[in-house]
Write a protein that holds these residues in place. Structure first.
Motif, PDB file in Angstrom:
ATOM      1  N   GLN A 377       0.825  -1.202   0.000  1.00  7.60           N
ATOM      2  CA  GLN A 377       0.000   0.000   0.000  1.00  7.60           C
ATOM      3  C   GLN A 377       0.863   1.258   0.000  1.00  7.60           C
ATOM      4  O   GLN A 377       0.552   2.243  -0.673  1.00  7.60           O
ATOM      5  CB  GLN A 377      -0.923  -0.019   1.222  1.00  7.60           C
ATOM      6  N   LYS A 378       1.974   1.207   0.726  1.00  4.90           N
ATOM      7  CA  LYS A 378       2.871   2.366   0.781  1.00  4.90           C
ATOM      8  C   LYS A 378       3.419   2.696  -0.608  1.00  4.90           C
ATOM      9  O   LYS A 378       3.438   3.865  -1.014  1.00  4.90           O
ATOM     10  CB  LYS A 378       4.029   2.101   1.740  1.00  4.90           C
ATOM     11  N   ARG A 379       3.858   1.648  -1.310  1.00  3.67           N
ATOM     12  CA  ARG A 379       4.424   1.874  -2.646  1.00  3.67           C
ATOM     13  C   ARG A 379       3.381   2.503  -3.571  1.00  3.67           C
ATOM     14  O   ARG A 379       3.679   3.432  -4.331  1.00  3.67           O
ATOM     15  CB  ARG A 379       4.931   0.555  -3.227  1.00  3.67           C
ATOM     16  N   ILE A 380       2.144   1.990  -3.518  1.00  2.00           N
ATOM     17  CA  ILE A 380       1.083   2.526  -4.363  1.00  2.00           C
ATOM     18  C   ILE A 380       0.776   3.964  -3.978  1.00  2.00           C
ATOM     19  O   ILE A 380       0.655   4.843  -4.836  1.00  2.00           O
ATOM     20  CB  ILE A 380      -0.187   1.656  -4.243  1.00  2.00           C
ATOM     21  N   TYR A 381       0.651   4.219  -2.680  1.00  2.22           N
ATOM     22  CA  TYR A 381       0.336   5.561  -2.177  1.00  2.22           C
ATOM     23  C   TYR A 381       1.396   6.567  -2.620  1.00  2.22           C
ATOM     24  O   TYR A 381       1.083   7.661  -3.095  1.00  2.22           O
ATOM     25  CB  TYR A 381       0.247   5.503  -0.655  1.00  2.22           C
ATOM     26  N   GLN A 382       2.666   6.177  -2.502  1.00  6.05           N
ATOM     27  CA  GLN A 382       3.745   7.093  -2.870  1.00  6.05           C
ATOM     28  C   GLN A 382       3.867   7.258  -4.375  1.00  6.05           C
ATOM     29  O   GLN A 382       4.357   8.289  -4.846  1.00  6.05           O
ATOM     30  CB  GLN A 382       5.061   6.612  -2.262  1.00  6.05           C
ATOM     31  N   PHE A 384       1.572   7.875  -6.310  1.00  7.19           N
ATOM     32  CA  PHE A 384       0.691   8.987  -6.663  1.00  7.19           C
ATOM     33  C   PHE A 384       1.176  10.304  -6.062  1.00  7.19           C
ATOM     34  O   PHE A 384       0.504  11.330  -6.187  1.00  7.19           O
ATOM     35  CB  PHE A 384      -0.738   8.714  -6.180  1.00  7.19           C
ATOM     36  N   GLY A 385       2.351  10.262  -5.394  1.00  7.79           N
ATOM     37  CA  GLY A 385       2.878  11.464  -4.770  1.00  7.79           C
ATOM     38  C   GLY A 385       2.380  11.659  -3.352  1.00  7.79           C
ATOM     39  O   GLY A 385       2.517  12.746  -2.784  1.00  7.79           O
ATOM     40  N   GLY A 386       1.824  10.603  -2.751  1.00 10.33           N
ATOM     41  CA  GLY A 386       1.281  10.702  -1.406  1.00 10.33           C
ATOM     42  C   GLY A 386       2.342  10.928  -0.349  1.00 10.33           C
ATOM     43  O   GLY A 386       3.431  10.346  -0.397  1.00 10.33           O
ATOM     44  N   THR A 387       2.066  11.791   0.594  1.00 11.72           N
ATOM     45  CA  THR A 387       2.955  12.085   1.718  1.00 11.72           C
ATOM     46  C   THR A 387       2.137  12.102   2.998  1.00 11.72           C
ATOM     47  O   THR A 387       0.951  11.771   3.013  1.00 11.72           O
ATOM     48  CB  THR A 387       3.645  13.450   1.552  1.00 11.72           C
ATOM     49  N   ARG A 392      -6.664  15.367  -0.910  1.00 10.20           N
ATOM     50  CA  ARG A 392      -7.920  14.706  -1.262  1.00 10.20           C
ATOM     51  C   ARG A 392      -7.822  13.924  -2.572  1.00 10.20           C
ATOM     52  O   ARG A 392      -8.277  12.782  -2.663  1.00 10.20           O
ATOM     53  CB  ARG A 392      -9.037  15.762  -1.355  1.00 10.20           C
ATOM     54  N   GLU A 393      -7.211  14.544  -3.593  1.00 10.78           N
ATOM     55  CA  GLU A 393      -7.158  13.899  -4.905  1.00 10.78           C
ATOM     56  C   GLU A 393      -6.265  12.656  -4.883  1.00 10.78           C
ATOM     57  O   GLU A 393      -6.577  11.638  -5.501  1.00 10.78           O
ATOM     58  CB  GLU A 393      -6.670  14.893  -5.971  1.00 10.78           C
ATOM     59  N   ILE A 394      -5.131  12.758  -4.171  1.00 12.56           N
ATOM     60  CA  ILE A 394      -4.238  11.600  -4.072  1.00 12.56           C
ATOM     61  C   ILE A 394      -4.925  10.468  -3.319  1.00 12.56           C
ATOM     62  O   ILE A 394      -4.835   9.298  -3.698  1.00 12.56           O
ATOM     63  CB  ILE A 394      -2.914  12.001  -3.389  1.00 12.56           C
ATOM     64  N   ASN A 395      -5.642  10.823  -2.260  1.00 15.76           N
ATOM     65  CA  ASN A 395      -6.348   9.808  -1.493  1.00 15.76           C
ATOM     66  C   ASN A 395      -7.393   9.105  -2.348  1.00 15.76           C
ATOM     67  O   ASN A 395      -7.584   7.891  -2.270  1.00 15.76           O
ATOM     68  CB  ASN A 395      -7.022  10.453  -0.278  1.00 15.76           C
ATOM     69  N   TRP A 444      -5.980   9.536   4.401  1.00 11.96           N
ATOM     70  CA  TRP A 444      -5.062  10.364   5.176  1.00 11.96           C
ATOM     71  C   TRP A 444      -4.472   9.568   6.330  1.00 11.96           C
ATOM     72  O   TRP A 444      -3.305   9.662   6.632  1.00 11.96           O
ATOM     73  CB  TRP A 444      -5.796  11.595   5.722  1.00 11.96           C
ATOM     74  N   TRP A 445      -5.295   8.736   6.962  1.00  8.69           N
ATOM     75  CA  TRP A 445      -4.801   7.867   8.036  1.00  8.69           C
ATOM     76  C   TRP A 445      -3.682   6.984   7.509  1.00  8.69           C
ATOM     77  O   TRP A 445      -2.625   6.852   8.104  1.00  8.69           O
ATOM     78  CB  TRP A 445      -5.964   6.998   8.540  1.00  8.69           C
ATOM     79  N   LEU A 446      -3.922   6.381   6.358  1.00  8.34           N
ATOM     80  CA  LEU A 446      -2.926   5.493   5.785  1.00  8.34           C
ATOM     81  C   LEU A 446      -1.664   6.269   5.421  1.00  8.34           C
ATOM     82  O   LEU A 446      -0.551   5.834   5.682  1.00  8.34           O
ATOM     83  CB  LEU A 446      -3.478   4.801   4.544  1.00  8.34           C
ATOM     84  N   GLY A 447      -1.848   7.441   4.811  1.00  7.04           N
ATOM     85  CA  GLY A 447      -0.680   8.248   4.446  1.00  7.04           C
ATOM     86  C   GLY A 447       0.134   8.631   5.654  1.00  7.04           C
ATOM     87  O   GLY A 447       1.370   8.621   5.634  1.00  7.04           O
ATOM     88  N   PHE A 448      -0.537   8.951   6.744  1.00  7.65           N
ATOM     89  CA  PHE A 448       0.154   9.313   7.982  1.00  7.65           C
ATOM     90  C   PHE A 448       0.998   8.119   8.468  1.00  7.65           C
ATOM     91  O   PHE A 448       2.154   8.269   8.832  1.00  7.65           O
ATOM     92  CB  PHE A 448      -0.875   9.700   9.051  1.00  7.65           C
ATOM     93  N   LEU A 449       0.380   6.942   8.451  1.00 11.91           N
ATOM     94  CA  LEU A 449       1.073   5.757   8.917  1.00 11.91           C
ATOM     95  C   LEU A 449       2.245   5.389   8.011  1.00 11.91           C
ATOM     96  O   LEU A 449       3.378   5.214   8.465  1.00 11.91           O
ATOM     97  CB  LEU A 449       0.095   4.578   8.988  1.00 11.91           C
ATOM     98  N   LEU A 450       1.978   5.315   6.698  1.00  9.79           N
ATOM     99  CA  LEU A 450       2.992   4.822   5.783  1.00  9.79           C
ATOM    100  C   LEU A 450       4.146   5.799   5.591  1.00  9.79           C
ATOM    101  O   LEU A 450       5.288   5.382   5.389  1.00  9.79           O
ATOM    102  CB  LEU A 450       2.354   4.494   4.428  1.00  9.79           C
ATOM    103  N   SER A 451       3.863   7.085   5.639  1.00  9.38           N
ATOM    104  CA  SER A 451       4.941   8.042   5.438  1.00  9.38           C
ATOM    105  C   SER A 451       5.898   8.065   6.609  1.00  9.38           C
ATOM    106  O   SER A 451       7.006   8.581   6.508  1.00  9.38           O
ATOM    107  CB  SER A 451       4.352   9.449   5.239  1.00  9.38           C
TER     108      SER A 451
END
Length: 455
Positions: A377-382, A384-387, A392-395, A444-451
């Motif tokens: 999930q982290k690889r996929i999230y990042q 898209f430029g997720g931090t 909202r759009e990245i999520n 956002w929860w996931l982004g917080f955790l994975l970043s």
């Protein structure tokens, strides 16, 4: 000599050939075929015209079929799925998944060299596929951009063409190869073969993905062949010679993966991925048939922070994905001492023990064949430029990619797919432990955790 024609019915009318061949290589020709009874398209591969004219054609067909049966046992999202072997007259065909897309080679010819982040995304996917193949006791031996397909409208790579695949235990192999991607040992029938053989080709593929524009300007279409480097003293320019935007870490990892002498080269795909910064966890053995010690998971205790992960391991080993998801939520709440509240707040997430998080992630990655897990999930999230910052759009893009959204709506837990056919990164879902009163968006929860975590 047999060449299937458009509209021709084969296998007693079960399949109808569609148009011209999809492609032809040194051994085989691949056709697109329709199965009318199911309305489904397949790719069917046969030995090509040249092989059919060989005196030992019958023997080659037997090898062809045996290799197909070996590949049929592979079950990984980034490996082309082989369904069955059929016969049409004297010619045997291997029925495979049909992928509507282009090869990485074609993609680069259209688009030009890739950014480092996009190139690493595909190399990471194919690297995971190779780790799976190596754990099964085989080598691919023909990794190159032309043997990697991209699914249409998806950032998803699939490894194809297993015509040169051999058992790692084989001491003597045919000297078949692709110039620029094959290591020096592949030029000989007998050599030091092993996972490092595929590491060279994977590193060479990444070299090409990041330097294609520079190579083409100088009249080259692949890295310097290993034989030229070994016997003609022709140097291999560092990737940054062609592309100054490549990071030093990736530049060095590629060169280490393309060392001429096998003993000096990066020895495993996992180590290569680590050198690229794609993984920083304990090595995972992807051979799911190998029994695991009851008390340990490849050097990682199944009892960390006084938490016992054996039940989670057993659920995953049995393919009980929903039970494993519920157990994941339970143990995470227990580790954070939030069972009574039933959700995690930002402080809990920020302070969650790394050892426990990695243990949970490794178990999910192992038993799903690299399809599920926090690191996936982290690889996929990042990608898209997720931090850590809410976007909202990245999520939304992330939710669409992993199958947590339908249309414009996020799915309820009852609508989550607990099956290995679910999209990559779909599990663990963790819907039950989101701090809904604090973090109003699960992305956002996931982004917080994975970043915050090196998984």
């Amino acid at each position: 000599m047999i060449i299937w024609q458009p509209g021709q019915q084969i296998n007693n009318g079960r399949f109808i050939i569609q148009g011209k061949p999809l492609g032809s290589g040194g051994f085989g020709t691949t056709y697109k075929a329709l199965e009318p009874s199911r309305g489904k398209l397949y790719a069917i591969k046969t030995l090509n015209q040249q092989m059919q004219l060989q005196e030992d054609f019958a023997e080659q067909q037997v090898k062809f079929i045996n290799e197909a049966l070996t590949i049929k046992g592979f079950d990984h999202q980034h490996i082309l799925k082989v369904h069955e072997v059929i016969q049409a007259g004297e010619l045997f065909g291997v029925v495979m998944e049909y992928i509507d897309g282009v090869t990485l080679f074609q993609y680069l010819r259209q688009k030009g060299q890739l950014t480092e982040s996009e190139a690493l995304l595909y190399i990471d996917q194919i690297g995971q596929a190779l780790e799976y193949i190596h754990a099964k006791g085989s080598l691919h031996r023909d990794i190159k951009p032309a043997n990697i397909l991209l699914r249409q409208n998806k950032q998803e790579a699939v490894l194809i063409d297993f015509g040169l695949t051999r058992s790692i235990a084989t001491k003597s192999m045919t000297a078949s190869l692709t110039e620029g991607y094959a290591p020096i040992e592949q030029y000989r029938r007998k050599g030091s073969f092993g996972p490092h053989t595929d590491v060279y080709a994977l590193a060479a593929t990444l070299y090409y993905l990041l330097t294609a524009d520079g190579l083409n300007k100088e009249g080259e279409f692949s890295p310097v062949p290993a034989q030229n480097r070994k016997y003609d003293d022709e140097p291999l320019p560092a990737p940054r010679h062609y592309n100054s935007r490549i990071s030093q870490r990736v530049n060095d990892a590629i060169l280490a993966g393309m060392e001429i002498e096998p003993e000096n080269r990066t020895q495993t795909v996992l180590k290569f991925r680590e050198n690229l910064g794609l993984v920083v966890q304990q090595p995972i053995n992807f051979d799911i048939q190998q029994p695991i010690n009851v008390e340990t998971f490849h050097g990682t205790s199944l009892q960390t922070s006084n938490m016992d992960y054996r039940k989670l391991r057993d659920y995953l080993a049995q393919g009980k994905w929903k039970e494993a998801d519920v157990e994941t939520a339970r143990v995470m709440l227990a580790v954070a001492k939030r069972e009574e509240e039933g959700w995690l707040n930002i402080k809990d997430i920020d302070n969650f023990p790394c050892e426990d998080l990695r243990t949970i992630d490794q178990l999910w990655v192992k038993y799903s064949g690299g399809k599920f897990g926090f690191s996936v999930q982290k690889r996929i999230y990042q990608s898209f430029g997720g931090t850590r910052q809410y976007n909202r759009e990245i999520n939304k893009k992330f939710g669409d990619k992993v199958g947590w959204r339908k249309g414009e709506d996020w799915l309820y837990y009852k609508n989550i797919t607990f099956d290995k056919k679910a999209p990559e990164g779909h599990l663990p879902n963790g819907n039950m432990i989101y701090a809904s009163s604090v973090c109003f968006n699960k992305g956002w929860w996931l982004g917080f955790l994975l970043s915050r975590r090196d998984l």
